[in-house]
Structure formats: structure tokens, C-alpha cells
Enzyme design. Sequence first.
Site, PDB file in Angstrom:
ATOM      1  N   ASP A 149      -0.620 -12.028 -51.891  1.00 54.22           N
ATOM      2  CA  ASP A 149      -0.681 -10.788 -50.841  1.00 54.22           C
ATOM      3  C   ASP A 149       0.133 -10.091 -51.910  1.00 54.22           C
ATOM      4  O   ASP A 149       1.213  -9.011 -51.732  1.00 54.22           O
ATOM      5  CB  ASP A 149       1.415 -11.444 -49.904  1.00 54.22           C
ATOM      6  CG  ASP A 149       1.171 -10.314 -49.052  1.00 54.22           C
ATOM      7  OD1 ASP A 149       0.280  -9.293 -48.706  1.00 54.22           O
ATOM      8  OD2 ASP A 149       2.346  -9.604 -49.074  1.00 54.22           O
TER       9      ASP A 149
ATOM     10  N   TRP B 166      12.715  -3.385 -47.950  1.00 59.49           N
ATOM     11  CA  TRP B 166      13.308  -3.645 -47.599  1.00 59.49           C
ATOM     12  C   TRP B 166      11.391  -4.648 -47.495  1.00 59.49           C
ATOM     13  O   TRP B 166      10.189  -4.149 -47.697  1.00 59.49           O
ATOM     14  CB  TRP B 166      13.320  -3.660 -46.391  1.00 59.49           C
ATOM     15  CG  TRP B 166      11.975  -2.252 -45.744  1.00 59.49           C
ATOM     16  CD1 TRP B 166      12.409  -0.941 -45.904  1.00 59.49           C
ATOM     17  CD2 TRP B 166      10.745  -2.528 -44.966  1.00 59.49           C
ATOM     18  NE1 TRP B 166      11.454   0.389 -45.674  1.00 59.49           N
ATOM     19  CE2 TRP B 166      10.460  -1.163 -44.630  1.00 59.49           C
ATOM     20  CE3 TRP B 166      10.644  -3.262 -44.363  1.00 59.49           C
ATOM     21  CZ2 TRP B 166       9.546  -0.939 -44.001  1.00 59.49           C
ATOM     22  CZ3 TRP B 166      10.109  -3.227 -43.416  1.00 59.49           C
ATOM     23  CH2 TRP B 166       9.205  -2.157 -42.649  1.00 59.49           C
TER      24      TRP B 166
END
Length: 421
Positions: A175, A52
Site C-alpha cells: 500500500d 488518520w
Amino acid sequence: MAFLGNGYCSSGSEGEDEDEGMEGYRKGGYHAARPGDRFAGGRFVAQRKLGWGNFSTVWLAYDTLLNRFVALKIQKSARDYAQAALHEIELLSAIAKGDPTNSKNAVQLLDHFKHAGPNGHHVCLVTEFLGDSLLRLIRYNRNKGIGLSRVKEICRSVLVGLDYLHRELGIIHTDLKPENVLLVSTINPSKDPVRSGFTPILERTVSNQYSGSVISFSEKMLKMRARRAVAKISLRRESLGGVAAEMEKERSLDGISLKCKIVDFGNACWGSQQLAGEIQTRQYRAPEVIIGAGYSYSADMWSFACMAFELATGEVLFAPKTCQGCSEDEDHLALMMETLGKMPKKIASSGTRSKDYFDRHGDLKRIRRLKFWPLERLLVQRYNFTEPDAQGLADFLRPILDFTPENRPTAAACLKNPWLN
Ligand code: ADP
Ligand code: MG
């Protein structure tokens, strides 16, 4: 993060918490899938949750049309998340198109569609199924550092991916961090549905009901808290040494394939269309981003170097905290300068936020006394590297951690570095 407005960035993902918590399962948030749930008109069947992030949950799914396992990323449903997913689809489509042989170490998009659920309409991305993240690899190895030959192998894989994104496609990932680089194979062969001969689940049964719907919210929260408390205690034990000798037993990394791929293009952008504002997860954030001086491909290189250090030592290179009278940003800049030397005045004064942190001499306003601890000495004294190992790694990383973004070597240049070969 670029897409969700100013001030938001994607920190606090699986890096800190072991699961996504129940709070995200509400209107506009995550979709609560259960093993056996069908997607895209029945074609894909959810098997188990793989991971997740702040934007999504990712499930192992079975593709009943092509009889293969895939990864299904189910995005949160609120408009901004949906938009970010559509943007990710755009970038992943370009990535797949430019790499027909799937050899450039960026995750391959296979399909995408929308799924309607009780919490809204969720954009879903189907990608190839990959293994564990580098964060899990670091943790699997009990945060000891995975050995320099393995670090080099992983660096080569990641650099091939970055070189492709930067030079061939003009994409900045923004990221890069251990959670967003996945091994192609799972660490534990039993977790690989193909290698373990797992029979796909094709229907929802009572026994595979998702626990979130069976136990109450408060029960789940209590369980989560208890698990976190245990995790904290075991961390402290580890630092006490001895007590947890059992836990400290070496785990072998032999035989684990280290080929890896870059995932999570939810924050990525075209080099020509960078969005203003904060990018990158805190620990991997480049100095030019902190001071608001704009960024380019070289910001990914900064994150790459932070990640390589973490693989080698098991600890993050920069872990800033808010301290008395100073912000996390200032602490971060101080930590960088303690390891890498003083930031050139020209750079220090080049950002829209420079005046918040630096005086006119280019010194930090609120953190006056820096304890200089260069990279090489850090590796020897804190992480017990031999002098030659420390020197090799430090010589590789230092140019990538140049305060002047334009001076940092490109991914292509790093791939030619003899240290890697
Ligand atoms: P987010 O944008 O929400 O951060 P990510 O794309 O980073 O989502 O995926 C979240 C997590 O799901 C990853 O850190 C990883 O653990 C897992 N994951 C993502 N893609 C895959 C995949 N293709 N195969 C296996 N696991 C995956
Ligand atoms: Mg992620």
C-alpha cells in the site's frame, strides 16, 4: 486489502477527505481520544491528533517514562482491525529487529499494548514520531510538483526502505502511496513539539476536550460539509487561474528536510505468504493486481513509480473513473496503455480476470480507441517539463512501469540508476 476480506482495499483515506468523519466513532470503530488521556497504565499521554487512516487514528503522545514524544496509533476495535494491527506489530517487530541503528527508512516500533474504551478494545502501536506525509508535502506545494532534485532525494530515501523490506526481510508493503511515506521532520517547525519547545499536556482539562464529544454529531457533519464545499470551490478557482492569485503564491520548500520513512504496514505481507485478492490503493495499483495474476515485490515498485510521478508533477499518474459501459478497472488498464503502450498479450491473458477485460487479441473489450500519450510527451505537453528533464524522468520511470512484473528493476537496481545520483 488482504486482511478484511475480498473486495476491500484501503482507498479513500486522508487522500480524499480531510478528516476521518464521525461515522467511524462507534462500537468496533475508532477510539475517541482527547488531549490529556492516558494510555498503557498512564505511561503515554495523548497530545493532539496527527493523522488518520481507514484503520486507525494516530496521536502525538508524550512518553512519561522516557520523556519523549512518540506517535500513538490507536486501531479501530473490531476483530478484523485488531487482527490487522497484530499482524502489523509482527512485521514492525521484524523491521525493528533487522535495523538496530534505525537507518533503513522504515518506521520504528517502540511499544504496543491494548486499550479498553467505550467502543471496544483497541490495539495500540507506539512508534517514533515523524513529520508530514508526502501527500501533505505535495499539497503544501499547491500540487505543482516539488522539483526534480527533491524528487530524486525522496526517491532515494524510499528506495532504501523498499530495498530493506524486499531484499533483507522479504516483506511486500502492498500500500505504498504518498500518505504512507512520512517526512522525518515536520514541514512547519512549529508543528514539531521538540523544535517548538512544546510543553507536554499531562492532564485532561476542560479546554482540551475533544470537540467530537462537545458538539453534536449533526453539527459536526454540517461543519464538515461546509468545509468540503469550500475546498471544492477553491480547487475550481485554482483551475480558473488568476482569480485565486493570492492562493497560488509559491511556497518555498527550501530548508525542509526531505529525509523520509515508510509507514503503515497494516496491509503488508511476507513475500512467501501473499494473500489472494485485491491489494493497493486504486491509483497506485499494479496491472497484475487488477487482472488477478498474482503479485510480488515488483507490485511495490509500480506504486513507487506512480508516487515519484506524483511528486514531480503534483498530479496522480492514473486516475481511473467508471465510464459509460466500463468499469474503473477497465478505465485504469486503458489509461496505463495510453501512457505505456499496449500490454503484451501474454501478460494481458495471464490473470483470473483477464477474460473480463480483454478479447482474444489482447485488446480491451469495451474501450476500443486509445489515445496514445507517452510519458515523456505527457511531461512536456501537460506539465511543461523541459525536454531533457522529461526524458530523464521518463527514462527512470518507464522500466519500473513495465507491464511484465519480472522485468521491473528492483529497489536495489533503481538505487544504482545514475539519474538518482
Ligand atoms: P492506517 O493504517 O489507518 O492508514 P497509518 O499508519 O497510515 O494508519 O497512519 C495514518 C496517518 O497518521 C498517516 O497517514 C500519518 O498522517 C499519520 N501518522 C502515522 N504514523 C505516524 C508517525 N509515526 N508520526 C507522525 N504521523 C504519523
Ligand atoms: Mg495509511
